[in-house]
Write a protein that holds these residues in place. Structure first.
Motif, PDB file in Angstrom:
ATOM      1  N   ASP A  82       0.829  -1.220   0.000  1.00 51.22           N
ATOM      2  CA  ASP A  82       0.000   0.000   0.000  1.00 51.22           C
ATOM      3  C   ASP A  82       0.859   1.263   0.000  1.00 51.22           C
ATOM      4  OD1 ASP A  82      -2.428  -1.457   2.298  1.00 51.22           O
ATOM      5  OD2 ASP A  82      -2.341  -1.510   0.097  1.00 51.22           O
ATOM      6  N   SER A  83       2.146   1.119   0.212  1.00 50.45           N
ATOM      7  CA  SER A  83       3.046   2.279   0.202  1.00 50.45           C
ATOM      8  C   SER A  83       2.990   2.949  -1.164  1.00 50.45           C
ATOM      9  CB  SER A  83       4.485   1.851   0.504  1.00 50.45           C
ATOM     10  OG  SER A  83       4.591   1.330   1.805  1.00 50.45           O
ATOM     11  N   ALA A  84       2.575   4.197  -1.169  1.00 48.06           N
ATOM     12  CA  ALA A  84       2.370   4.925  -2.425  1.00 48.06           C
ATOM     13  C   ALA A  84       1.918   6.336  -2.060  1.00 48.06           C
ATOM     14  CB  ALA A  84       1.303   4.244  -3.289  1.00 48.06           C
ATOM     15  N   THR A  85       1.679   7.141  -3.075  1.00 46.78           N
ATOM     16  CA  THR A  85       1.069   8.452  -2.878  1.00 46.78           C
ATOM     17  C   THR A  85      -0.376   8.377  -3.333  1.00 46.78           C
ATOM     18  OG1 THR A  85       3.162   9.634  -3.172  1.00 46.78           O
ATOM     19  CG2 THR A  85       1.144  10.894  -3.525  1.00 46.78           C
ATOM     20  N   TYR A  86      -1.282   8.901  -2.510  1.00 45.19           N
ATOM     21  CA  TYR A  86      -2.705   8.829  -2.795  1.00 45.19           C
ATOM     22  C   TYR A  86      -3.204  10.220  -3.178  1.00 45.19           C
ATOM     23  CZ  TYR A  86      -2.428   4.115  -1.102  1.00 45.19           C
ATOM     24  OH  TYR A  86      -2.087   2.786  -0.976  1.00 45.19           O
ATOM     25  N   LEU A  87      -3.794  10.302  -4.364  1.00 49.61           N
ATOM     26  CA  LEU A  87      -4.234  11.575  -4.918  1.00 49.61           C
ATOM     27  C   LEU A  87      -5.744  11.708  -4.808  1.00 49.61           C
ATOM     28  CD1 LEU A  87      -2.183  11.501  -8.264  1.00 49.61           C
ATOM     29  CD2 LEU A  87      -1.505  12.482  -6.081  1.00 49.61           C
ATOM     30  N   CYS A  88      -6.174  12.804  -4.250  1.00 52.02           N
ATOM     31  CA  CYS A  88      -7.593  13.129  -4.165  1.00 52.02           C
ATOM     32  C   CYS A  88      -7.956  13.928  -5.418  1.00 52.02           C
ATOM     33  CB  CYS A  88      -7.820  13.958  -2.905  1.00 52.02           C
ATOM     34  SG  CYS A  88      -9.458  14.626  -2.705  1.00 52.02           S
ATOM     35  N   VAL A  89      -9.067  13.588  -6.068  1.00 49.43           N
ATOM     36  CA  VAL A  89      -9.389  14.173  -7.374  1.00 49.43           C
ATOM     37  C   VAL A  89     -10.865  14.541  -7.417  1.00 49.43           C
ATOM     38  CG1 VAL A  89      -9.280  13.804  -9.861  1.00 49.43           C
ATOM     39  CG2 VAL A  89      -7.649  12.644  -8.364  1.00 49.43           C
ATOM     40  N   VAL A  90     -11.161  15.750  -7.890  1.00 49.12           N
ATOM     41  CA  VAL A  90     -12.553  16.178  -8.008  1.00 49.12           C
ATOM     42  C   VAL A  90     -12.764  16.875  -9.341  1.00 49.12           C
ATOM     43  CG1 VAL A  90     -12.650  16.543  -5.511  1.00 49.12           C
ATOM     44  CG2 VAL A  90     -12.288  18.487  -7.014  1.00 49.12           C
ATOM     45  N   ASN A  91     -14.020  17.028  -9.745  1.00 49.37           N
ATOM     46  CA  ASN A  91     -14.331  17.885 -10.888  1.00 49.37           C
ATOM     47  C   ASN A  91     -15.587  18.695 -10.555  1.00 49.37           C
ATOM     48  OD1 ASN A  91     -16.507  16.195 -11.243  1.00 49.37           O
ATOM     49  ND2 ASN A  91     -16.243  16.045 -13.453  1.00 49.37           N
ATOM     50  N   GLY A  92     -15.998  19.522 -11.475  1.00 46.33           N
ATOM     51  CA  GLY A  92     -17.170  20.347 -11.245  1.00 46.33           C
ATOM     52  C   GLY A  92     -17.488  21.165 -12.467  1.00 46.33           C
ATOM     53  N   ARG A  93     -18.706  21.610 -12.583  1.00 46.71           N
ATOM     54  CA  ARG A  93     -19.172  22.287 -13.791  1.00 46.71           C
ATOM     55  C   ARG A  93     -18.363  23.530 -14.107  1.00 46.71           C
ATOM     56  NH1 ARG A  93     -23.522  20.211 -16.034  1.00 46.71           N
ATOM     57  NH2 ARG A  93     -24.927  18.961 -14.779  1.00 46.71           N
ATOM     58  N   ASP A  94     -18.040  24.320 -13.111  1.00 49.13           N
ATOM     59  CA  ASP A  94     -17.363  25.562 -13.462  1.00 49.13           C
ATOM     60  C   ASP A  94     -15.858  25.403 -13.598  1.00 49.13           C
ATOM     61  OD1 ASP A  94     -16.893  25.192 -10.833  1.00 49.13           O
ATOM     62  OD2 ASP A  94     -17.470  27.173 -10.177  1.00 49.13           O
ATOM     63  N   THR A  95     -15.369  24.195 -13.491  1.00 50.72           N
ATOM     64  CA  THR A  95     -13.983  23.951 -13.893  1.00 50.72           C
ATOM     65  C   THR A  95     -13.972  23.130 -15.173  1.00 50.72           C
ATOM     66  OG1 THR A  95     -13.768  21.893 -12.637  1.00 50.72           O
ATOM     67  CG2 THR A  95     -13.189  23.937 -11.512  1.00 50.72           C
ATOM     68  N   GLY A  96     -15.130  22.973 -15.773  1.00 51.07           N
ATOM     69  CA  GLY A  96     -15.211  22.120 -16.963  1.00 51.07           C
ATOM     70  C   GLY A  96     -15.617  20.731 -16.537  1.00 51.07           C
ATOM     71  N   PHE A  97     -16.753  20.276 -16.994  1.00 54.53           N
ATOM     72  CA  PHE A  97     -17.315  19.031 -16.477  1.00 54.53           C
ATOM     73  C   PHE A  97     -16.389  17.848 -16.662  1.00 54.53           C
ATOM     74  CE2 PHE A  97     -20.625  16.615 -14.791  1.00 54.53           C
ATOM     75  CZ  PHE A  97     -20.819  15.462 -15.538  1.00 54.53           C
ATOM     76  N   GLN A  98     -15.637  17.849 -17.759  1.00 55.86           N
ATOM     77  CA  GLN A  98     -14.780  16.708 -18.035  1.00 55.86           C
ATOM     78  C   GLN A  98     -13.395  16.841 -17.424  1.00 55.86           C
ATOM     79  OE1 GLN A  98     -16.208  14.275 -19.281  1.00 55.86           O
ATOM     80  NE2 GLN A  98     -18.003  15.153 -20.260  1.00 55.86           N
ATOM     81  N   LYS A  99     -13.117  18.015 -16.884  1.00 54.70           N
ATOM     82  CA  LYS A  99     -11.796  18.230 -16.333  1.00 54.70           C
ATOM     83  C   LYS A  99     -11.742  17.766 -14.896  1.00 54.70           C
ATOM     84  CE  LYS A  99     -10.127  22.353 -16.958  1.00 54.70           C
ATOM     85  NZ  LYS A  99     -10.119  23.832 -17.066  1.00 54.70           N
ATOM     86  N   LEU A 100     -10.597  17.269 -14.500  1.00 58.86           N
ATOM     87  CA  LEU A 100     -10.378  16.864 -13.120  1.00 58.86           C
ATOM     88  C   LEU A 100      -9.320  17.753 -12.493  1.00 58.86           C
ATOM     89  CD1 LEU A 100     -10.270  12.958 -13.430  1.00 58.86           C
ATOM     90  CD2 LEU A 100     -12.200  14.421 -12.772  1.00 58.86           C
ATOM     91  N   VAL A 101      -9.481  17.992 -11.205  1.00 59.35           N
ATOM     92  CA  VAL A 101      -8.481  18.738 -10.449  1.00 59.35           C
ATOM     93  C   VAL A 101      -7.852  17.766  -9.467  1.00 59.35           C
ATOM     94  CG1 VAL A 101      -8.044  20.667  -8.915  1.00 59.35           C
ATOM     95  CG2 VAL A 101      -9.812  20.866 -10.678  1.00 59.35           C
ATOM     96  N   PHE A 102      -6.535  17.673  -9.505  1.00 57.66           N
ATOM     97  CA  PHE A 102      -5.808  16.709  -8.686  1.00 57.66           C
ATOM     98  C   PHE A 102      -5.179  17.399  -7.481  1.00 57.66           C
ATOM     99  CE2 PHE A 102      -5.561  12.830 -11.278  1.00 57.66           C
ATOM    100  CZ  PHE A 102      -6.102  13.294 -12.457  1.00 57.66           C
ATOM    101  N   GLY A 103      -5.316  16.783  -6.320  1.00 56.95           N
ATOM    102  CA  GLY A 103      -4.527  17.218  -5.179  1.00 56.95           C
ATOM    103  C   GLY A 103      -3.077  16.813  -5.389  1.00 56.95           C
ATOM    104  N   THR A 104      -2.192  17.364  -4.559  1.00 60.00           N
ATOM    105  CA  THR A 104      -0.767  17.055  -4.713  1.00 60.00           C
ATOM    106  C   THR A 104      -0.390  15.734  -4.065  1.00 60.00           C
ATOM    107  OG1 THR A 104      -0.327  18.461  -2.818  1.00 60.00           O
ATOM    108  CG2 THR A 104      -0.023  19.445  -4.994  1.00 60.00           C
ATOM    109  N   GLY A 105      -1.329  15.119  -3.350  1.00 63.00           N
ATOM    110  CA  GLY A 105      -1.102  13.766  -2.867  1.00 63.00           C
ATOM    111  C   GLY A 105      -0.682  13.667  -1.419  1.00 63.00           C
TER     112      GLY A 105
END
Lengths: 112, 110
Positions: A82-105
């Motif tokens: 399980d040792s790794a970096t875990y990235l939290c990822v979200v999207n939303g309409r006003d950032t573009g529905f198909q676009k994702l925003v990634f946390g730095t992990g």
């Protein structure tokens, strides 16, 4: 303020431990939420989607709190792998529905 | 399984060169993306495309361009490479979510 914020860690835990990560997001319009896993010098890989009611996949449990705008990931019975970096990822309409925003992990180190 | 293939794992180029990074996906996905990843900065979106011949700027498009002549292929072009473009470049595709990534290209500009 970053759109997605995570504690960078590292979280150092022994094998078998339970560990939890949190992530906060700023866009209240976000509709899709994911956790990705990234190993050192490798590409991000989808770990799991996060649903409103919470969801579980084996040792992994994801929760979403829309009111407080945070997402969590719980790992039970940690394995060395399980040792790794875990990235939290979200999207939303006003950032573009198909676009994702990634946390730095958040980096997780599981030791024997 | 979704397969996203990037043309090179490692690439070394010189300042001022025109650099092409190629990405191919085999799942007939509508959406394709190019990111760069740098320590402490996470993944940053350079360009994306919703359809053939369609492109939109991401968060850091300066110094880059893209081409999508066929649905399965999305190319990233560094018009005149500079040392600050040394980075890990990641291609992804989706329809519509989640995104699936290629192995990445580690590009060094000398």
């Amino acid at each position: 303020r970053k759109e997605v914020e995570q504690d960078p860690g590292p979280f150092n835990v022994p094998e078998g431990a339970t560990v939890a990560f949190n992530c906060t997001y700023s866009n209240s319009a976000s509709q899709s939420f994911f956790w990705y896993r990234q190993d050192c010098r490798k590409e991000p890989k989808l770990l799991m989607s996060v649903y409103s009611s919470g969801n579980e996949d084996g040792r992994f449990t994801a929760q979403l709190n829309r009111a407080s705008q945070y997402i969590s990931l719980l790992i039970r019975d940690s394995k060395l792998s399980d040792s790794a970096t875990y990235l939290c990822v979200v999207n939303g309409r006003d950032t573009g529905f198909q676009k994702l925003v990634f946390g730095t992990g958040t980096r997780l180190l599981v030791s024997p | 399984d979704v397969k996203v293939t990037q043309s090179s794992r490692y690439l070394v180029k010189r300042t001022g060169e025109k650099v092409f990074l190629e990405c191919v996906q085999d799942m007939d996905h509508e959406n394709m993306f190019w990111y760069r990843q740098d320590p402490g900065l996470g993944l940053r979106l350079i360009y994306f495309s919703y359809d053939v011949k369609m492109k939109e700027k991401g968060d850091i498009p300066e110094g880059y361009s893209v081409s999508r002549e066929k649905k399965e292929r999305f190319s990233l072009i560094l018009e005149s490479a500079s040392t600050n473009q040394t980075s890990m470049y990641l291609c992804a595709s989706s329809f519509p979510q989640p995104q699936h990534f290629g192995d990445g290209t580690r590009l060094s500009i000398l």
